[in-house]
Motif scaffolding. Structure first.
Motif, short mmCIF file in Angstrom:
data_model
loop_
_atom_site.label_atom_id
_atom_site.label_comp_id
_atom_site.label_asym_id
_atom_site.label_seq_id
_atom_site.Cartn_x
_atom_site.Cartn_y
_atom_site.Cartn_z
N THR A 26 -46.01 -19.85 -65.73
CA THR A 26 -45.91 -19.66 -64.29
C THR A 26 -45.42 -18.25 -63.97
O THR A 26 -45.86 -17.63 -63.00
CB THR A 26 -44.96 -20.70 -63.68
N ASN A 85 -51.69 -18.94 -49.29
CA ASN A 85 -50.30 -18.71 -48.89
C ASN A 85 -50.17 -17.79 -47.67
O ASN A 85 -49.06 -17.40 -47.32
CB ASN A 85 -49.50 -18.13 -50.06
N LEU A 88 -42.99 -15.46 -54.54
CA LEU A 88 -43.55 -14.91 -55.78
C LEU A 88 -42.45 -14.60 -56.78
O LEU A 88 -42.66 -13.88 -57.74
CB LEU A 88 -44.36 -13.65 -55.49
N HIS A 89 -41.23 -15.14 -56.53
CA HIS A 89 -40.10 -14.95 -57.43
C HIS A 89 -39.54 -16.30 -57.83
O HIS A 89 -40.02 -17.35 -57.43
CB HIS A 89 -39.01 -14.12 -56.74
N LEU A 91 -41.23 -10.64 -52.11
CA LEU A 91 -42.55 -10.72 -52.74
C LEU A 91 -42.71 -9.81 -53.95
O LEU A 91 -43.72 -9.92 -54.66
CB LEU A 91 -43.64 -10.38 -51.71
N LEU A 115 -56.57 -15.66 -58.20
CA LEU A 115 -55.36 -15.06 -57.64
C LEU A 115 -55.53 -14.80 -56.15
O LEU A 115 -54.64 -15.10 -55.34
CB LEU A 115 -55.04 -13.74 -58.35
N ARG A 172 -48.30 -15.95 -64.16
CA ARG A 172 -49.14 -16.12 -62.98
C ARG A 172 -48.55 -15.39 -61.78
O ARG A 172 -49.25 -14.69 -61.05
CB ARG A 172 -49.28 -17.62 -62.68
N ARG A 173 -47.26 -15.54 -61.58
CA ARG A 173 -46.62 -14.87 -60.44
C ARG A 173 -46.65 -13.35 -60.59
O ARG A 173 -46.82 -12.62 -59.61
CB ARG A 173 -45.17 -15.36 -60.29
N GLU A 205 -55.28 -17.94 -54.09
CA GLU A 205 -53.90 -18.40 -53.89
C GLU A 205 -53.18 -17.55 -52.86
O GLU A 205 -52.42 -18.07 -52.03
CB GLU A 205 -53.15 -18.40 -55.22
N LEU A 206 -53.41 -16.25 -52.88
CA LEU A 206 -52.80 -15.37 -51.89
C LEU A 206 -53.30 -15.70 -50.48
O LEU A 206 -52.53 -15.67 -49.51
CB LEU A 206 -53.09 -13.90 -52.22
N LEU A 246 -50.01 -12.33 -59.55
CA LEU A 246 -50.13 -12.41 -58.09
C LEU A 246 -49.51 -11.18 -57.43
O LEU A 246 -50.07 -10.62 -56.48
CB LEU A 246 -49.47 -13.69 -57.58
N ARG A 247 -48.36 -10.75 -57.94
CA ARG A 247 -47.72 -9.55 -57.39
C ARG A 247 -48.57 -8.32 -57.65
O ARG A 247 -48.70 -7.44 -56.76
CB ARG A 247 -46.32 -9.37 -57.98
#
Length: 379
Positions: A10, A57, A2-3, A369, A50, A13-14, A53-54, A17-18
């Motif tokens: 992007t 992953n 996530l980095h 993360l 989101l 988006r990340r 995607e989590l 997600l965090r």
């Protein structure tokens, strides 16, 4: 995961997600997709995307149905404890412990090794290779907690381990094939204290007393590093003079560690991480004069650091936290009469019962993360 350096879209988006993953971590199995949308102001579709995607992953899993609020019952979410692992390697003078920590904060595997100075590097290498062979595909990141100054990549200097400018992170990354973060042991303990005794809006001075002595500063819940990554390297500051000064392992005389380290006060049978009953036996047999001498030396340093840093509180961890209230009161007695123009900060022992791996695991999680655990994960 996530980095990383990415374009603006992007990166946004990340970041989202965090945010979603942090909400799920904090809620401990009670968060929902709708709750994430409300908390972030994102649309329901974006929140669901989101979460998808989590899940893909293997960071998050669906849980049970939430309580009904009148409509269709939502599905709860929690972190996935069954796949990704963080390796925490805690290095000490004579031994090391490895812990594989799942995303829910539980230790999925532990093992320890003992070594001599001559055999230490080979023993650590063998341990890391065993971990890599068994858990390699599941490893997300690793952190190595050690006594000494580090910039996160290189051991700048460790008197206890005999290393100077040692590229440990690079060496371990070659074996593990995941990012490795080096962490000063006192910094890690200060982070663990922040998890257990969270107080964001304060300045806390944390001191560790063990094989060596070090300090760390947290401000508003975050570590405060120094420009050359050597904040808190106070163990070899001379605080005892004249006939009372004794030789220190570093070659000087009168260092703080020569008076107030655990071996100086309890004897050379002390070991970091030793069995609690064995430690209690050392305390019971300790020479009261050596304890008093150590408390005076430590109190002098605490008073000076307190005057310089003006902390809200001073916390003493490591072996000193197990020496009892009488020892802490002796240290307080040295600091009770604050220098003019200053105010003595409160002084207490570190919160007991925190796992030795917790602080370094937290730093590995943040590095990998961008999220962090709260105290409830380790209750």
């Amino acid at each position: 995961m996530l980095h990383g350096d990415v374009d603006g879209q992007t990166a946004m988006r990340r970041a989202n997600l965090r945010r979603a993953l942090q909400l799920i971590l904090d809620a401990e199995g009670e968060e929902t997709r709708a709750g994430i949308a409300r908390a972030t102001g994102l649309t329901a579709a974006t929140a669901s995307s989101l979460v998808a995607e989590l899940i893909e992953n293997r960071l998050v899993v669906d849980g049970a149905r939430a309580a009904s609020t009148g409509g269709k019952r939502a599905t709860t979410l929690d972190v996935d404890p069954a796949h990704h692992l963080l390796l925490v390697l805690v290095l000490r003078r004579a031994d090391a412990d490895a812990a594989l920590v799942a995303l829910d904060g539980t230790a999925a595997h532990r093992e320890g090794i003992a070594y001599t100075p001559a055999g230490r590097d080979a023993a650590i290498r063998d341990l890391v290779e065993r971990v890599s062979e068994r858990f390699g595909p599941r490893l997300l990141a690793a952190s190595v907690q050690l006594p000494g100054a580090t910039d996160g990549r290189i051991v700048l200097e460790s008197v206890l381990l005999g290393w100077k400018d040692h590229p440990l992170a690079e060496q371990l990354e070659a074996a593990l094939q995941v990012p490795v973060l080096l962490v000063n042991d006192v910094d890690a303990e200060a982070v663990a204290e922040q998890i257990a005794h969270r107080s964001d809006a304060i300045r806390r001075l944390f001191l560790h007393i063990g094989d060596g002595i070090g300090a760390a500063i947290t401000v508003d819940g975050e570590l405060t590093p120094g420009a050359p990554a050597r904040v808190g390297e106070i163990g070899h500051v001379q605080v005892v003079f004249g006939d009372e000064a004794v030789a220190c392992r570093c070659g000087q005389r009168g260092c703080l560690e020569s008076a107030a380290s655990a071996p100086a006060m309890l004897g050379e049978d002390f070991r970091e991480g030793m069995d609690p009953d064995a430690f209690a036996g050392l305390v019971a047999r300790a020479d009261p004069g050596r304890l008093a001498h150590g408390a005076v030396a430590l109190g002098r340093v605490v008073q000076l650091l307190g005057a310089m840093l003006d902390p809200d509180e001073i916390v003493i961890g490591g072996a000193a936290a197990g020496l009892g209230e009488d020892f802490l009161e002796r240290v307080r007695a040295e600091t009770r009469h604050a220098p003019r123009g200053t105010v003595a900060a409160s002084l207490r022992a570190a919160t007991p019962g925190i796992g030795a791996h917790v602080g370094a695991a937290q730093l590995a999680l943040i590095s990998a993360l961008g999220v962090r655990w709260n105290a409830e994960r380790f209750a």
